[in-house]
Design an enzyme around this catalytic site. Sequence first.
Site, PDB file in Angstrom:
ATOM      1  CG  ASN A   1      -0.490   4.014 -12.548  1.00 37.00           C
ATOM      2  OD1 ASN A   1      -1.015   4.762 -13.030  1.00 37.00           O
ATOM      3  ND2 ASN A   1      -0.879   2.945 -11.902  1.00 37.00           N
TER       4      ASN A   1
ATOM      5  CE1 TYR B   1      -7.558  11.301  -8.563  1.00 34.51           C
ATOM      6  CE2 TYR B   1      -8.122  12.924 -10.368  1.00 34.51           C
ATOM      7  CZ  TYR B   1      -7.586  11.778  -9.928  1.00 34.51           C
ATOM      8  OH  TYR B   1      -7.183  11.093 -10.866  1.00 34.51           O
TER       9      TYR B   1
ATOM     10  CE  LYS C   1      -4.030  11.774  -9.431  1.00 32.78           C
ATOM     11  NZ  LYS C   1      -2.954  10.619  -9.576  1.00 32.78           N
TER      12      LYS C   1
ATOM     13  CB  THR D   1      -8.782   2.564 -15.764  1.00 35.08           C
ATOM     14  OG1 THR D   1      -9.375   3.717 -14.861  1.00 35.08           O
ATOM     15  CG2 THR D   1      -7.947   2.948 -16.750  1.00 35.08           C
TER      16      THR D   1
ATOM     17  CG  ASP E   1      -1.873   1.034   1.345  1.00 38.21           C
ATOM     18  OD1 ASP E   1      -1.697   1.996   0.705  1.00 38.21           O
ATOM     19  OD2 ASP E   1      -2.988   0.832   1.850  1.00 38.21           O
ATOM     20  CB  VAL E   2       1.352   4.082  -2.372  1.00 35.47           C
ATOM     21  CG1 VAL E   2       2.108   3.272  -3.499  1.00 35.47           C
ATOM     22  CG2 VAL E   2       0.035   4.406  -2.630  1.00 35.47           C
TER      23      VAL E   2
HETATM   24  P1  NDP Z   1      -7.269   1.913 -11.722  1.00 34.76           P
HETATM   25  O1  NDP Z   1      -8.402   2.009 -10.487  1.00 34.76           O
HETATM   26  O2  NDP Z   1      -7.818   1.182 -12.646  1.00 34.76           O
HETATM   27  O3  NDP Z   1      -5.665   1.129 -11.013  1.00 34.76           O
HETATM   28  C1  NDP Z   1      -5.510   1.718  -9.759  1.00 34.76           C
HETATM   29  C2  NDP Z   1      -4.108   0.846  -9.462  1.00 34.76           C
HETATM   30  O4  NDP Z   1      -3.735   1.444  -8.179  1.00 34.76           O
HETATM   31  C3  NDP Z   1      -4.622  -0.439  -9.347  1.00 34.76           C
HETATM   32  O5  NDP Z   1      -3.383  -1.449  -9.585  1.00 34.76           O
HETATM   33  C4  NDP Z   1      -4.795  -0.685  -7.571  1.00 34.76           C
HETATM   34  O6  NDP Z   1      -4.231  -2.005  -7.113  1.00 34.76           O
HETATM   35  C5  NDP Z   1      -3.559   0.339  -7.241  1.00 34.76           C
HETATM   36  N1  NDP Z   1      -3.802   0.917  -5.857  1.00 34.76           N
HETATM   37  C6  NDP Z   1      -4.986   1.838  -5.476  1.00 34.76           C
HETATM   38  N2  NDP Z   1      -4.895   1.953  -4.303  1.00 34.76           N
HETATM   39  C7  NDP Z   1      -3.647   1.729  -3.946  1.00 34.76           C
HETATM   40  C8  NDP Z   1      -2.840   1.886  -2.602  1.00 34.76           C
HETATM   41  N3  NDP Z   1      -3.163   2.610  -1.610  1.00 34.76           N
HETATM   42  N4  NDP Z   1      -1.411   1.348  -2.838  1.00 34.76           N
HETATM   43  C9  NDP Z   1      -0.860   0.684  -3.692  1.00 34.76           C
HETATM   44  N5  NDP Z   1      -1.676   0.413  -4.971  1.00 34.76           N
HETATM   45  C10 NDP Z   1      -2.852   0.871  -4.974  1.00 34.76           C
HETATM   46  O7  NDP Z   1      -6.807   3.263 -11.763  1.00 34.76           O
HETATM   47  P2  NDP Z   1      -6.061   4.062 -13.296  1.00 34.76           P
HETATM   48  O8  NDP Z   1      -5.504   3.264 -13.956  1.00 34.76           O
HETATM   49  O9  NDP Z   1      -7.452   4.773 -13.934  1.00 34.76           O
HETATM   50  O10 NDP Z   1      -5.479   5.203 -12.490  1.00 34.76           O
HETATM   51  C11 NDP Z   1      -4.056   5.333 -12.244  1.00 34.76           C
HETATM   52  C12 NDP Z   1      -3.435   6.573 -12.305  1.00 34.76           C
HETATM   53  O11 NDP Z   1      -3.739   7.513 -13.297  1.00 34.76           O
HETATM   54  C13 NDP Z   1      -4.124   7.266 -10.914  1.00 34.76           C
HETATM   55  O12 NDP Z   1      -3.156   7.836 -10.165  1.00 34.76           O
HETATM   56  C14 NDP Z   1      -5.197   8.059 -11.224  1.00 34.76           C
HETATM   57  O13 NDP Z   1      -5.345   8.756 -10.390  1.00 34.76           O
HETATM   58  C15 NDP Z   1      -4.632   8.626 -12.710  1.00 34.76           C
HETATM   59  N6  NDP Z   1      -5.607   9.031 -13.717  1.00 34.76           N
HETATM   60  C16 NDP Z   1      -6.420   8.533 -14.066  1.00 34.76           C
HETATM   61  C17 NDP Z   1      -7.401   8.836 -14.897  1.00 34.76           C
HETATM   62  C18 NDP Z   1      -8.530   7.954 -15.630  1.00 34.76           C
HETATM   63  O14 NDP Z   1      -9.296   8.563 -16.308  1.00 34.76           O
HETATM   64  N7  NDP Z   1      -8.642   6.675 -15.424  1.00 34.76           N
HETATM   65  C19 NDP Z   1      -7.332  10.361 -15.421  1.00 34.76           C
HETATM   66  C20 NDP Z   1      -6.413  10.934 -14.735  1.00 34.76           C
HETATM   67  C21 NDP Z   1      -5.295  10.514 -13.866  1.00 34.76           C
HETATM   68  P3  NDP Z   1      -5.289  -2.523  -5.708  1.00 34.76           P
HETATM   69  O15 NDP Z   1      -6.750  -2.033  -5.815  1.00 34.76           O
HETATM   70  O16 NDP Z   1      -5.282  -3.840  -5.720  1.00 34.76           O
HETATM   71  O17 NDP Z   1      -4.532  -1.715  -4.571  1.00 34.76           O
END
Ligand code: NDP
Length: 247
Positions: free
Chosen positions: A86, A152, A156, A187, A59-60
């Site tokens: 990410n 959020y 960011k 996503t 967990d980050v």
């Molecule tokens: P998803 O929800 O599809 O994936 C999120 C990922 O982060 C998963 O692998 C999840 O795994 C992991 N995660 C979530 N919380 C934690 C935590 N506390 N510690 C470690 N890992 C964690 O998100 P996206 O791919 O859409 O987003 C990725 C990044 O891009 C984020 O930072 C998001 O803010 C940013 N972003 C996304 C946009 C979009 O439209 N999708 C737009 C702009 C920015 P698990 O749940 O197993 O922990």
Amino acid sequence: MALQGNTAVITGGSRGIGLAIARAMLDAGAKVMITGRSQDSIDTALAELGTGSFGHASDVSKEADIAQLCAHATDVLGGVDILVNNAGINPYYKRTEHTELAEWQHIIDVNLTGVFLCTRTFGQQMLERGKGSIINITSVAAHSGLTRSAAYCAAKAGVEAMSKSLTKDWSARGVRVNNVAPGYVKTDLTAGLAANETLRRTIETRTPMTRLADPSEMAGAVVYLASGAASYVSGTTIAVDGGWIAT
Ligand code: NDP
């Protein structure tokens, strides 16, 4: 933009944008370690990514988890050249007057403090080795206000400001820090929005390219910033947003 011989840690690499980045980095020749909280999701992703990919559940927002992640990554990869911050969440969609302190704190803990913890931990090792590239996945939310998302947006924008400060502190010591700011991407994070016809149309209309992105469309900018092709680039943000910030 080759990454042969490089090693990368991608937080939240088990799904969505992070998984697409992991795929692209493997294709460019790097070894990658992906993270996430769910071991099951990591195992599914590793089965798809194949040779050269590794995983570590963490967990980050937890300092001890990140120390263990860094130890495991160093052991398996032999030193980390690239960190992609990410992992991110946006679970509430509430106006500020209705937001609980715990909800605000949760988003800040993952999206801002999580970036600090990973950057500090892996950054220390990069500074010792005199080289490294850190790429933060921020958002158009750092540049234009999104409704019901004050925490959020603040997190960011905070990450982008942090990157500029780190550029002053670390550039002369070989470590570059940059951001990629996605627009709306298909996503799990946006599945609720995309499933709502009205909201999806609003996003499509607001986006000059009139569509949401595929996660794979985020990866090229990240690979570029990680690579030697970006050797004179630090403290900047590449928007991969279908034109969102321009309008
Ligand atoms: P998803 O929800 O599809 O994936 C999120 C990922 O982060 C998963 O692998 C999840 O795994 C992991 N995660 C979530 N919380 C934690 C935590 N506390 N510690 C470690 N890992 C964690 O998100 P996206 O791919 O859409 O987003 C990725 C990044 O891009 C984020 O930072 C998001 O803010 C940013 N972003 C996304 C946009 C979009 O439209 N999708 C737009 C702009 C920015 P698990 O749940 O197993 O922990």
